[in-house]
Write a protein that holds these residues in place. Structure first.
Motif, PDB file in Angstrom:
ATOM      1  N   ASP A  79      64.846  35.147  41.504  1.00 26.17           N
ATOM      2  CA  ASP A  79      63.189  35.365  41.995  1.00 26.17           C
ATOM      3  C   ASP A  79      62.466  35.643  40.678  1.00 26.17           C
ATOM      4  OD1 ASP A  79      61.322  37.189  43.613  1.00 26.17           O
ATOM      5  OD2 ASP A  79      60.957  38.386  41.744  1.00 26.17           O
ATOM      6  N   MET A  80      61.000  35.401  40.886  1.00 29.50           N
ATOM      7  CA  MET A  80      60.338  34.364  39.800  1.00 29.50           C
ATOM      8  C   MET A  80      60.183  36.110  39.114  1.00 29.50           C
ATOM      9  SD  MET A  80      56.420  34.199  42.231  1.00 29.50           S
ATOM     10  CE  MET A  80      55.862  33.789  40.873  1.00 29.50           C
ATOM     11  N   VAL A  81      60.354  36.931  39.621  1.00 23.70           N
ATOM     12  CA  VAL A  81      59.896  37.990  38.418  1.00 23.70           C
ATOM     13  C   VAL A  81      61.195  39.069  38.087  1.00 23.70           C
ATOM     14  CG1 VAL A  81      59.182  40.214  38.442  1.00 23.70           C
ATOM     15  CG2 VAL A  81      57.344  38.312  39.399  1.00 23.70           C
ATOM     16  N   GLN A  82      62.522  39.254  38.872  1.00 26.72           N
ATOM     17  CA  GLN A  82      63.190  39.816  38.896  1.00 26.72           C
ATOM     18  C   GLN A  82      64.291  38.943  37.886  1.00 26.72           C
ATOM     19  OE1 GLN A  82      65.874  40.405  41.861  1.00 26.72           O
ATOM     20  NE2 GLN A  82      67.605  40.829  41.040  1.00 26.72           N
ATOM     21  N   TYR A  83      64.124  37.437  38.130  1.00 27.60           N
ATOM     22  CA  TYR A  83      64.805  36.745  36.729  1.00 27.60           C
ATOM     23  C   TYR A  83      64.379  37.061  34.957  1.00 27.60           C
ATOM     24  CZ  TYR A  83      66.635  32.704  35.276  1.00 27.60           C
ATOM     25  OH  TYR A  83      67.084  31.087  34.272  1.00 27.60           O
ATOM     26  N   PHE A  84      63.481  36.658  35.751  1.00 27.16           N
ATOM     27  CA  PHE A  84      62.732  36.700  34.135  1.00 27.16           C
ATOM     28  C   PHE A  84      63.046  38.583  33.561  1.00 27.16           C
ATOM     29  CE2 PHE A  84      60.467  33.258  35.100  1.00 27.16           C
ATOM     30  CZ  PHE A  84      60.825  32.509  34.166  1.00 27.16           C
ATOM     31  N   GLY A  85      62.880  39.626  34.379  1.00 22.48           N
ATOM     32  CA  GLY A  85      63.504  40.915  34.253  1.00 22.48           C
ATOM     33  C   GLY A  85      64.908  40.974  33.367  1.00 22.48           C
ATOM     34  N   GLU A  86      65.503  40.496  34.487  1.00 20.97           N
ATOM     35  CA  GLU A  86      66.683  40.235  33.764  1.00 20.97           C
ATOM     36  C   GLU A  86      67.538  39.762  32.317  1.00 20.97           C
ATOM     37  OE1 GLU A  86      68.555  40.111  38.716  1.00 20.97           O
ATOM     38  OE2 GLU A  86      68.622  38.627  36.842  1.00 20.97           O
ATOM     39  N   ARG A  87      65.999  38.997  32.455  1.00 23.53           N
ATOM     40  CA  ARG A  87      66.636  37.988  30.749  1.00 23.53           C
ATOM     41  C   ARG A  87      65.599  38.787  29.671  1.00 23.53           C
ATOM     42  NH1 ARG A  87      67.673  35.783  34.755  1.00 23.53           N
ATOM     43  NH2 ARG A  87      70.406  34.541  34.223  1.00 23.53           N
ATOM     44  N   LEU A  88      65.146  40.067  29.756  1.00 21.71           N
ATOM     45  CA  LEU A  88      63.548  40.975  29.099  1.00 21.71           C
ATOM     46  C   LEU A  88      64.494  41.981  28.991  1.00 21.71           C
ATOM     47  CD1 LEU A  88      60.493  39.773  29.980  1.00 21.71           C
ATOM     48  CD2 LEU A  88      61.222  38.553  27.788  1.00 21.71           C
ATOM     49  N   ASP A  89      65.139  42.177  27.067  1.00 21.56           N
ATOM     50  CA  ASP A  89      65.063  44.121  26.977  1.00 21.56           C
ATOM     51  C   ASP A  89      63.682  44.763  27.155  1.00 21.56           C
ATOM     52  OD1 ASP A  89      66.449  42.969  25.746  1.00 21.56           O
ATOM     53  OD2 ASP A  89      66.793  42.565  23.818  1.00 21.56           O
ATOM     54  N   GLY A  90      63.911  46.319  27.483  1.00 22.51           N
ATOM     55  CA  GLY A  90      63.265  47.072  27.665  1.00 22.51           C
ATOM     56  C   GLY A  90      63.416  46.779  29.603  1.00 22.51           C
ATOM     57  N   TYR A  91      63.879  45.982  29.951  1.00 23.79           N
ATOM     58  CA  TYR A  91      63.796  45.969  31.603  1.00 23.79           C
ATOM     59  C   TYR A  91      64.968  46.791  31.626  1.00 23.79           C
ATOM     60  CZ  TYR A  91      60.124  43.613  33.405  1.00 23.79           C
ATOM     61  OH  TYR A  91      59.398  42.871  33.604  1.00 23.79           O
ATOM     62  N   VAL A  92      65.289  47.300  33.120  1.00 30.57           N
ATOM     63  CA  VAL A  92      66.807  47.359  34.188  1.00 30.57           C
ATOM     64  C   VAL A  92      66.714  46.886  35.579  1.00 30.57           C
ATOM     65  CG1 VAL A  92      67.724  49.553  33.136  1.00 30.57           C
ATOM     66  CG2 VAL A  92      66.525  50.252  34.803  1.00 30.57           C
ATOM     67  N   PHE A  93      67.667  46.023  35.527  1.00 27.74           N
ATOM     68  CA  PHE A  93      67.316  45.537  37.385  1.00 27.74           C
ATOM     69  C   PHE A  93      68.850  46.716  38.181  1.00 27.74           C
ATOM     70  CE2 PHE A  93      69.904  43.129  34.224  1.00 27.74           C
ATOM     71  CZ  PHE A  93      70.883  42.979  34.884  1.00 27.74           C
ATOM     72  N   THR A  94      68.537  46.502  39.343  1.00 26.02           N
ATOM     73  CA  THR A  94      69.383  46.721  40.489  1.00 26.02           C
ATOM     74  C   THR A  94      69.953  46.179  41.101  1.00 26.02           C
ATOM     75  OG1 THR A  94      67.496  46.552  42.037  1.00 26.02           O
ATOM     76  CG2 THR A  94      67.139  48.996  40.152  1.00 26.02           C
ATOM     77  N   THR A  95      70.628  46.722  41.985  1.00 28.91           N
ATOM     78  CA  THR A  95      71.556  45.667  43.000  1.00 28.91           C
ATOM     79  C   THR A  95      70.985  45.646  44.381  1.00 28.91           C
ATOM     80  OG1 THR A  95      73.052  47.888  43.069  1.00 28.91           O
ATOM     81  CG2 THR A  95      73.631  45.867  41.511  1.00 28.91           C
ATOM     82  N   HIS A  96      70.842  46.713  44.676  1.00 31.32           N
ATOM     83  CA  HIS A  96      70.773  46.950  46.182  1.00 31.32           C
ATOM     84  C   HIS A  96      68.566  47.380  46.441  1.00 31.32           C
ATOM     85  CE1 HIS A  96      74.307  46.943  46.095  1.00 31.32           C
ATOM     86  NE2 HIS A  96      74.821  46.828  47.400  1.00 31.32           N
ATOM     87  N   ALA A  97      68.002  46.954  45.439  1.00 30.97           N
ATOM     88  CA  ALA A  97      66.437  48.086  45.658  1.00 30.97           C
ATOM     89  C   ALA A  97      65.488  47.568  46.379  1.00 30.97           C
ATOM     90  CB  ALA A  97      66.158  49.084  43.933  1.00 30.97           C
ATOM     91  N   TRP A  98      66.230  46.759  47.294  1.00 30.16           N
ATOM     92  CA  TRP A  98      64.847  46.133  48.588  1.00 30.16           C
ATOM     93  C   TRP A  98      63.751  46.745  48.555  1.00 30.16           C
ATOM     94  CZ3 TRP A  98      65.710  40.904  47.428  1.00 30.16           C
ATOM     95  CH2 TRP A  98      67.486  40.357  47.108  1.00 30.16           C
ATOM     96  N   VAL A  99      62.933  46.009  48.327  1.00 32.04           N
ATOM     97  CA  VAL A  99      61.497  45.928  48.799  1.00 32.04           C
ATOM     98  C   VAL A  99      60.740  45.268  49.734  1.00 32.04           C
ATOM     99  CG1 VAL A  99      59.077  47.762  48.241  1.00 32.04           C
ATOM    100  CG2 VAL A  99      60.901  48.002  47.194  1.00 32.04           C
ATOM    101  N   GLN A 100      60.943  45.568  50.901  1.00 31.79           N
ATOM    102  CA  GLN A 100      59.867  45.282  52.066  1.00 31.79           C
ATOM    103  C   GLN A 100      58.966  44.593  51.149  1.00 31.79           C
ATOM    104  OE1 GLN A 100      58.872  46.368  56.107  1.00 31.79           O
ATOM    105  NE2 GLN A 100      58.864  44.455  56.953  1.00 31.79           N
ATOM    106  N   SER A 101      58.212  42.398  51.404  1.00 31.08           N
ATOM    107  CA  SER A 101      57.213  42.417  50.825  1.00 31.08           C
ATOM    108  C   SER A 101      56.271  41.316  52.266  1.00 31.08           C
ATOM    109  CB  SER A 101      57.218  40.897  49.550  1.00 31.08           C
ATOM    110  OG  SER A 101      56.080  40.165  48.924  1.00 31.08           O
ATOM    111  N   TYR A 102      56.750  41.024  53.192  1.00 31.69           N
ATOM    112  CA  TYR A 102      56.424  40.422  54.000  1.00 31.69           C
ATOM    113  C   TYR A 102      57.667  40.164  55.169  1.00 31.69           C
ATOM    114  CZ  TYR A 102      56.957  35.126  53.444  1.00 31.69           C
ATOM    115  OH  TYR A 102      57.255  34.340  52.526  1.00 31.69           O
TER     116      TYR A 102
END
Ligand SMILES: CN1c2c(nc(N)[nH]c2=O)NC[C@@H]1CNc1ccc(C(=O)N[C@@H](CCC(=O)N[C@@H](CCC(=O)N[C@@H](CCC(=O)O)C(=O)O)C(=O)O)C(=O)O)cc1
Ligand SMILES: N[C@@H](CCS)C(=O)O
Ligand SMILES: [Zn+2]
Length: 766
Positions: free
Chosen positions: A498-521
């Motif tokens: 994803d265009m945001v999650q991808y960068f979030g996964e490569r930046l310090d200060g972030y954590v990311f999840t495995t199942h925390a999906w949210v509907q976009s459309y």
């Protein structure tokens, strides 16, 4: 007693079950009955979760197969004839409006889909006719779902979108001139009929959402409230709790004062706690106050002590029976449950609360104020401990980042020269034709790409194998762009989940999840990474893929980054430091990436900012100008480090840029691509009025639908654009990235797009 309530629950299910079922139905893999049964299973599961958590007021009709506003379009039979005339099954007609339909001789594009207030959720816009009539659907969904819950032993509070918001969030269809709000008189009898049916089914109260009350309203819309709600009252109708969220309603409070037909009012006290006094002051002597104290838009644990203090203030004025403890908005905007997160670091995990946990939070707060703190002592103590642990954690601070922020000077925000000088150098350097063609970045994310990424994440293939696979994908998309004869290439973003999650996964200060999906459309979901501390870039994030792509490409390669505001807004941000601080940290990290891309031989760099518009405060005024000032500064800080000869692009998938045009202009991007295919080309007039000097690519076709636009359609669109933009200003591109599309339709659509561009190139060169 103080009751607890939830305004809406996420409908995707614990494992994105609704997404999977809906896509299986679209793909012909399951039947209509199977899909309908899956919807029922999910609704029952979600009602049970809330019941088991001890929630007193549980919503129904918050479920939708695609979008809740689209449900109302069908419920009121506000279906444009181009969908109704084919005699499609009602579910297929519904999906045709949501995503277009090109099958069995029916060829109809979708209705327009736009952002839901300032969230990353999208709704389908009611699209109305000059001679619009409304009629209640034969088996109204809110009644059906209320009865379904009742049969399962759960008495729910149905949620419906109020008549003023339904109309104010809509628009006149193309070539129609109707002002939607003028249709109120025609719409109200349908609401009365629906409410009567709900009451007859046993619904004592109904949550009627009127979120437009948080906007600055036109007089016609504001004046519509009192007469509308005067008509929606009576013995045969349920009691109405009018709900607002995402802002304050103080500026519109006069339309609710004296509206005695309302049983109560819900407000968002997370976003605007200061409105409590005014709203309570405006209540009639028996009206109830629903206090939205559990955040429906973010994942941080509620601070129980603060929430209880707020609710107690309301109780002191109104008494326990007139106060409800509620989520601030629907929980649609947060992931399903924290229980699915097995890999989260335990320190930060303890700071979070997702939808399932938030249902318990409202119940605990209500119990604390009803029966006293001793009744929930353990929960209160555990909560205070988590809140304290987060406030004192070392994970949130990075002194090096703070030092760099303190050293930012105004010069860092400006390109070296003004646009004419830059453009001269870029022209010389890039040698692009008139009407240059490009795409917005992503190419189809095939199931093979996702399967390989999944294998890599699980450790079933090595990093080297995955890298080789990505390189093969990049080579493939370069070959396709050669065949299509596009002018500025992209690497296709195959390595990005994803265009945001991808960068979030490569930046310090972030954590990311495995199942925390949210509907976009529709069936599409996002997994927003979570900002927990100061942000920095430990290493380049995209340079390797872009350099590889450039090395196998004979045309200019466009590097592709997500801008600071979009990274911020499509993540779950911190709530302990101002968003401008987080945006600036992101901007510094991205600035380093932009400079590294240029050093790696990438001379066209696109920094996407589709969420810039979404972040705009909902009301005009100082807050909006403040936001625009720090948001624009962040973009400029991230892009201004390059040479004049490097071309900076930015992309916005929005058409409603009228009210923030000056901010887009202030970004000083050399080229802008904007979503435009589903709006009137006359919106481009603003570029003429403001004498916009730089280059623009208004999207020539919609990418949300599998439908292939014909070459003629695209030519017609370009012809319209040329009424507003100069030929040398115009780029030809789709509305947005192509990740959700299949290759077959992508190649067909881009072939038509390139041919259309070549037609105008020939015409204007002769
Ligand atoms: C431009 N848009 C975006 C918004 N917000 C974002 N954060 N990102 C955006 O791009 N907001 C505005 C618009 C909204 N548009 C979209 C468009 C498309 C999607 C979308 O396609 N979402 C995907 C999920 C994307 C993703 O994260 N994929 C991951 C995981 C894939 C996956 O499901 N893997 C499976 C296993 C693999 C398999 O067997 O298939 C699994 O985990 O179970 C990835 O690619 O690795 C979607 O499918 O909904 C969203 C918003
Ligand atoms: N570069 C991204 C932008 C989406 S808004 C893409 O093409 O998917
Ligand atoms: Zn886009």
């Amino acid at each position: 007693m103080v009751q607890s309530s939830v305004l809406g629950f996420p409908r995707m299910g614990v494992n994105r079950d609704l997404k999977k079922a809906t896509e299986a139905y679209w793909g012909g893999k399951i039947s209509r009955d199977d899909l309908v049964a899956e919807g029922k299973r999910l609704r029952l599961a979600h009602w049970k979760i809330q019941k088991d958590a001890g929630v007193d007021i549980i919503p129904s009709n918050d479920f939708a197969f695609y979008d809740q506003v689209l449900d109302h379009i069908q419920l009121f039979n506000a279906i444009p004839e181009r969908y109704s005339k084919h005699g499609l099954d009602s579910l297929d007609e519904y999906f045709a409006m949501g995503r277009g339909h090109q099958k069995d001789g029916v060829d109809v594009p979708s209705l327009e889909m736009v952002k839901w207030f300032d969230s990353n959720y999208h709704y389908v816009k009611p699209t109305l006719q000059d001679n619009q009539e409304f009629k209640l659907a034969a088996d109204p969904k809110p009644v059906r779902e209320f009865l379904e819950a009742k049969e399962a032993g759960i008495i729910t509070r149905p949620v419906i979108l109020g008549p003023v918001s339904f109309l104010a969030l809509g628009k006149a269809d193309r070539n129609q001139t109707v002002d939607p709000i003028s249709l109120l008189e025609k719409l109200l009898p349908v609401y009365v009929e629906l409410l009567e049916k709900l009451k007859a089914a046993g619904a004592e109260t109904v949550q009627i959402d009127e979120p437009v009350l948080v906007f600055d309203l036109r007089k016609e819309v504001k004046d519509a409230f009192k007469p509308a709600y005067a008509k929606l009252s009576g013995d045969k109708l349920p009691k109405l709790l009018l709900a607002t969220y995402f802002g304050d309603i103080v500026h519109n409070i006069d339309v609710l004062a004296d509206t005695q037909s309302l049983y109560g009012i819900h407000v968002d006290l997370v976003r605007n706690p200061e409105q409590l006094e005014t709203v309570i002051g405006a209540l009639g002597s028996e009206q109830v106050f629903s206090a939205g104290v559990v955040n429906g838009r973010n994942i941080w644990k509620t601070n129980f002590q603060k929430a209880i203090e707020t609710v107690e203030t309301a109780i002191q004025k109104l008494g326990k029976d007139r106060v409800i403890v509620a989520t601030s908005s629907s929980l649609l905007h947060v992931p399903h449950t924290l229980d699915s997160e097995k890999k989260l670091d335990s320190e930060v995990r303890d700071w979070f609360s997702f939808a399932v946990q938030k249902t318990s939070e409202v119940a605990i707060i209500a119990k604390a104020v009803t029966e006293g703190p001793a009744s929930v002592r353990e929960a209160l103590e555990a909560n205070a401990k988590s809140v304290q642990a987060r406030a004192s954690s070392k994970r949130t601070n990075n002194e090096a980042v703070k030092k760099r922020q303190s050293e930012i000077t105004p010069e860092l925000h400006s390109r070296k020269s003004a646009f004419p000088e830059r453009y001269a150098q870029q022209k010389e350097h890039l040698k692009l034709p008139l009407f240059p063609t490009t795409t917005i970045g992503s190419f189809p994310q095939t199931s093979e790409i996702r399967v390989q990424r999944n294998k890599f994440t699980k450790g079933d293939i090595t990093a080297e194998q995955y890298e080789k696979f990505i390189e093969k994908e990049i080579e493939e998309v370069i070959k396709i762009q050669d065949e299509l004869d596009l002018d500025v290439y992209v690497h296709g973003e195959p390595e990005r989940n994803d265009m945001v999650q991808y960068f979030g996964e490569r930046l310090d200060g972030y954590v990311f999840t495995t199942h925390a999906w949210v509907q976009s459309y529709g069936s599409r979901c996002v997994r927003p990474p979570i900002i927990v501390g100061d942000i920095s870039r430990p290493a380049p994030m995209s340079v390797k893929e872009s350099k590889f792509a450039a090395s196998v490409s004979k045309k200019p390669m466009k590097g592709m980054l997500t801008g600071p505001i979009t990274c911020l807004r499509w993540s779950f941000p911190r709530d302990d430091v101002h968003q401008s601080v987080q945006a600036q940290q992101l901007a510094l990290a991205l600035r380093d990436e932009v400079v590294d891309l240029e050093a790696g031989g990438i001379y066209v760099i696109q920094v996407d900012e589709p969420a810039l518009r979404e972040g705009l405060p909902l009301r005009a005024g100082r807050e909006r100008e403040n936001y625009l000032s720090w948001a624009v500064d962040s973009f400029k800080l991230s892009t201004a480090g390059v040479k004049d000869s490097t071309q900076i692009h930015s992309h916005f998938c929005y058409s409603e840029f009228q009210d923030f045009f000056h901010a887009i202009a202030a970004l000083d991007a050399d080229v802008l691509s904007i979503e435009n295919s589903k709006s009137d080309a006359k919106l481009l007039q603003v570029f003429v009025d403001k004498e916009y000097p730089r280059h623009i690519g208004p999207g020539v076709y919609d990418i949300h639908s599998p439908r292939v636009p014909s070459e003629q359609e695209i030519k017609d669109r370009i012809e319209e654009m040329l009424q507003y933009l100069k030929p040398e200003q115009l780029w030809i591109n789709p509305d947005c990235g192509l990740k959700t599309r299949q290759w077959k339709e992508t190649k067909a659509a881009l072939t038509n797009m390139v041919n259309a561009a070549k037609f105008f190139r020939a015409k204007h060169s002769s």
